[in-house]
Enzyme design. Structure first.
Site, PDB file in Angstrom:
ATOM      1  N   ASP A 188      37.590  34.323  36.299  1.00  0.00           N
ATOM      2  CA  ASP A 188      38.645  35.124  37.215  1.00  0.00           C
ATOM      3  C   ASP A 188      39.709  34.230  37.501  1.00  0.00           C
ATOM      4  O   ASP A 188      39.606  32.904  37.251  1.00  0.00           O
ATOM      5  CB  ASP A 188      38.089  35.483  38.652  1.00  0.00           C
ATOM      6  CG  ASP A 188      38.860  36.292  39.298  1.00  0.00           C
ATOM      7  OD1 ASP A 188      39.694  37.233  38.917  1.00  0.00           O
ATOM      8  OD2 ASP A 188      38.791  36.039  40.569  1.00  0.00           O
ATOM      9  N   ARG A 189      40.857  34.717  37.925  1.00  0.00           N
ATOM     10  CA  ARG A 189      42.095  33.807  38.165  1.00  0.00           C
ATOM     11  C   ARG A 189      42.160  33.142  39.756  1.00  0.00           C
ATOM     12  O   ARG A 189      42.112  31.892  40.035  1.00  0.00           O
ATOM     13  CB  ARG A 189      43.304  34.686  37.949  1.00  0.00           C
ATOM     14  CG  ARG A 189      44.546  33.807  37.748  1.00  0.00           C
ATOM     15  CD  ARG A 189      45.941  34.311  37.755  1.00  0.00           C
ATOM     16  NE  ARG A 189      46.405  35.022  38.952  1.00  0.00           N
ATOM     17  CZ  ARG A 189      47.329  35.776  39.082  1.00  0.00           C
ATOM     18  NH1 ARG A 189      48.277  36.115  38.197  1.00  0.00           N
ATOM     19  NH2 ARG A 189      47.603  36.254  40.195  1.00  0.00           N
ATOM     20  N   ASP A 190      42.276  34.137  40.466  1.00  0.00           N
ATOM     21  CA  ASP A 190      42.702  33.932  42.064  1.00  0.00           C
ATOM     22  C   ASP A 190      41.525  33.625  42.937  1.00  0.00           C
ATOM     23  O   ASP A 190      40.337  33.942  42.628  1.00  0.00           O
ATOM     24  CB  ASP A 190      43.256  35.076  42.739  1.00  0.00           C
ATOM     25  CG  ASP A 190      44.588  35.533  41.950  1.00  0.00           C
ATOM     26  OD1 ASP A 190      45.366  34.631  41.722  1.00  0.00           O
ATOM     27  OD2 ASP A 190      44.854  36.632  41.718  1.00  0.00           O
ATOM     28  N   TYR A 216      49.335  39.289  45.540  1.00  0.00           N
ATOM     29  CA  TYR A 216      50.484  39.733  44.692  1.00  0.00           C
ATOM     30  C   TYR A 216      51.460  38.733  44.450  1.00  0.00           C
ATOM     31  O   TYR A 216      52.429  38.872  44.356  1.00  0.00           O
ATOM     32  CB  TYR A 216      51.129  41.086  45.541  1.00  0.00           C
ATOM     33  CG  TYR A 216      49.945  42.176  45.840  1.00  0.00           C
ATOM     34  CD1 TYR A 216      49.281  42.709  44.837  1.00  0.00           C
ATOM     35  CD2 TYR A 216      49.766  42.526  47.274  1.00  0.00           C
ATOM     36  CE1 TYR A 216      48.488  43.650  45.345  1.00  0.00           C
ATOM     37  CE2 TYR A 216      48.759  43.472  47.435  1.00  0.00           C
ATOM     38  CZ  TYR A 216      48.286  44.031  46.393  1.00  0.00           C
ATOM     39  OH  TYR A 216      47.391  45.004  46.747  1.00  0.00           O
ATOM     40  N   SER A 239      46.703  44.406  39.803  1.00  0.00           N
ATOM     41  CA  SER A 239      47.061  45.734  40.411  1.00  0.00           C
ATOM     42  C   SER A 239      48.500  45.726  40.895  1.00  0.00           C
ATOM     43  O   SER A 239      49.180  46.638  41.258  1.00  0.00           O
ATOM     44  CB  SER A 239      46.329  46.493  41.422  1.00  0.00           C
ATOM     45  OG  SER A 239      45.988  45.459  42.638  1.00  0.00           O
ATOM     46  N   CYS A 290      44.249  43.520  33.515  1.00  0.00           N
ATOM     47  CA  CYS A 290      44.621  44.773  33.742  1.00  0.00           C
ATOM     48  C   CYS A 290      45.515  45.043  34.673  1.00  0.00           C
ATOM     49  O   CYS A 290      45.525  44.730  36.089  1.00  0.00           O
ATOM     50  CB  CYS A 290      42.948  45.249  34.257  1.00  0.00           C
ATOM     51  SG  CYS A 290      43.507  47.082  34.865  1.00  0.00           S
ATOM     52  N   HIS A 303      46.535  48.123  35.972  1.00  0.00           N
ATOM     53  CA  HIS A 303      46.373  49.433  36.408  1.00  0.00           C
ATOM     54  C   HIS A 303      45.801  49.343  37.626  1.00  0.00           C
ATOM     55  O   HIS A 303      44.801  48.293  38.033  1.00  0.00           O
ATOM     56  CB  HIS A 303      45.496  50.262  35.359  1.00  0.00           C
ATOM     57  CG  HIS A 303      45.953  50.366  34.034  1.00  0.00           C
ATOM     58  ND1 HIS A 303      45.006  49.886  32.953  1.00  0.00           N
ATOM     59  CD2 HIS A 303      47.058  50.570  33.270  1.00  0.00           C
ATOM     60  CE1 HIS A 303      45.655  49.606  31.844  1.00  0.00           C
ATOM     61  NE2 HIS A 303      46.883  50.345  31.823  1.00  0.00           N
ATOM     62  N   CYS A 346      40.939  53.225  34.451  1.00  0.00           N
ATOM     63  CA  CYS A 346      40.864  52.497  33.147  1.00  0.00           C
ATOM     64  C   CYS A 346      39.546  52.074  32.773  1.00  0.00           C
ATOM     65  O   CYS A 346      38.840  51.840  33.495  1.00  0.00           O
ATOM     66  CB  CYS A 346      42.001  51.719  32.901  1.00  0.00           C
ATOM     67  SG  CYS A 346      42.023  50.332  33.950  1.00  0.00           S
ATOM     68  N   ARG A 368      39.712  47.893  34.302  1.00  0.00           N
ATOM     69  CA  ARG A 368      39.780  47.173  35.514  1.00  0.00           C
ATOM     70  C   ARG A 368      38.534  46.859  36.153  1.00  0.00           C
ATOM     71  O   ARG A 368      37.456  47.620  36.005  1.00  0.00           O
ATOM     72  CB  ARG A 368      40.529  48.191  36.476  1.00  0.00           C
ATOM     73  CG  ARG A 368      40.422  47.463  37.930  1.00  0.00           C
ATOM     74  CD  ARG A 368      41.460  48.786  38.723  1.00  0.00           C
ATOM     75  NE  ARG A 368      41.311  48.226  40.011  1.00  0.00           N
ATOM     76  CZ  ARG A 368      41.970  47.207  40.772  1.00  0.00           C
ATOM     77  NH1 ARG A 368      42.826  46.682  39.686  1.00  0.00           N
ATOM     78  NH2 ARG A 368      41.848  46.983  41.949  1.00  0.00           N
TER      79      ARG A 368
END
Length: 187
Positions: free
Chosen positions: A9-11, A20, A54, A90, A92, A105, A108
């Protein structure tokens, strides 16, 4: 023969979480992240980032800005001797304000669409792969395809289905490398 991979995962796994994030200069590597990824690189294990973004569907950033953010992240890692083999995201969200991205989708998380795409692109055996993240949806995503989920929970929280609870990415990578050695020895 299909390969194992480590999905990240990134964050709050590789970089400090900024809600965001929409500025490449806001990318800050977490302590030990580059060295942990470098250990996976040295073991010839593909490292693939998978991240829900998102903020694109919500109108906080564009795909072009996200690309600049990811380019900076990759550049910071490369400058420290670490390489991410691929980045999947993702954009979406079913409640997005940007019509083009407002949808349910298969990509996600916790849906495993990004993992399936990576498996096709890289010839991966998802049942022998790992996903490291800071949320239960990361564990859910990889367990849906038979792999092992590692939750980064510095407070030691217990999560159903997690193969391991790690204090940090370096701790998770140490556990993954040991688990892979143990599996190889028992084959």
């Amino acid at each position: 023969m299909l390969k194992s991979a480590v999905f990240l995962d990134r964050d709050d796994t590789i970089i400090k979480d900024v809600p965001y994030l929409n500025d490449p200069q806001g990318v800050v590597l977490l302590p030990g992240a580059a060295e942990a990824i470098q250990r996976l690189n040295e073991a010839c294990i593909p490292v693939i980032m998978v991240t829900n973004q998102s903020g694109i569907a919500r109108g906080y950033l564009t795909e072009e800005i996200l690309k600049a953010i990811h380019d900076r992240l990759v550049s910071l890692l490369v400058s420290r001797g670490a390489l991410i083999d691929a980045v999947y995201y993702c954009p979406h969200h079913p409640e997005g304000t940007v019509e083009a991205y407002r949808m349910e989708c298969a990509c996600r998380k916790p849906s495993p669409g990004m993992l399936w795409k990576a498996a096709l692109d890289f010839g991966l055996d998802l049942t022998r792969s790992y996903l490291v993240g800071d949320k239960t949806i990361d564990v859910e995503t990889i367990t849906k395809v038979g792999g092992a989920g590692i939750l980064i929970a510095p407070d030691g929280a217990v999560v159903s289905g997690a193969a391991y609870i790690a204090a940090s990415l370096p701790d998770a990578v140490q556990w993954i490398l040991k688990d892979m050695r143990d599996r190889t020895e028992h084959q």
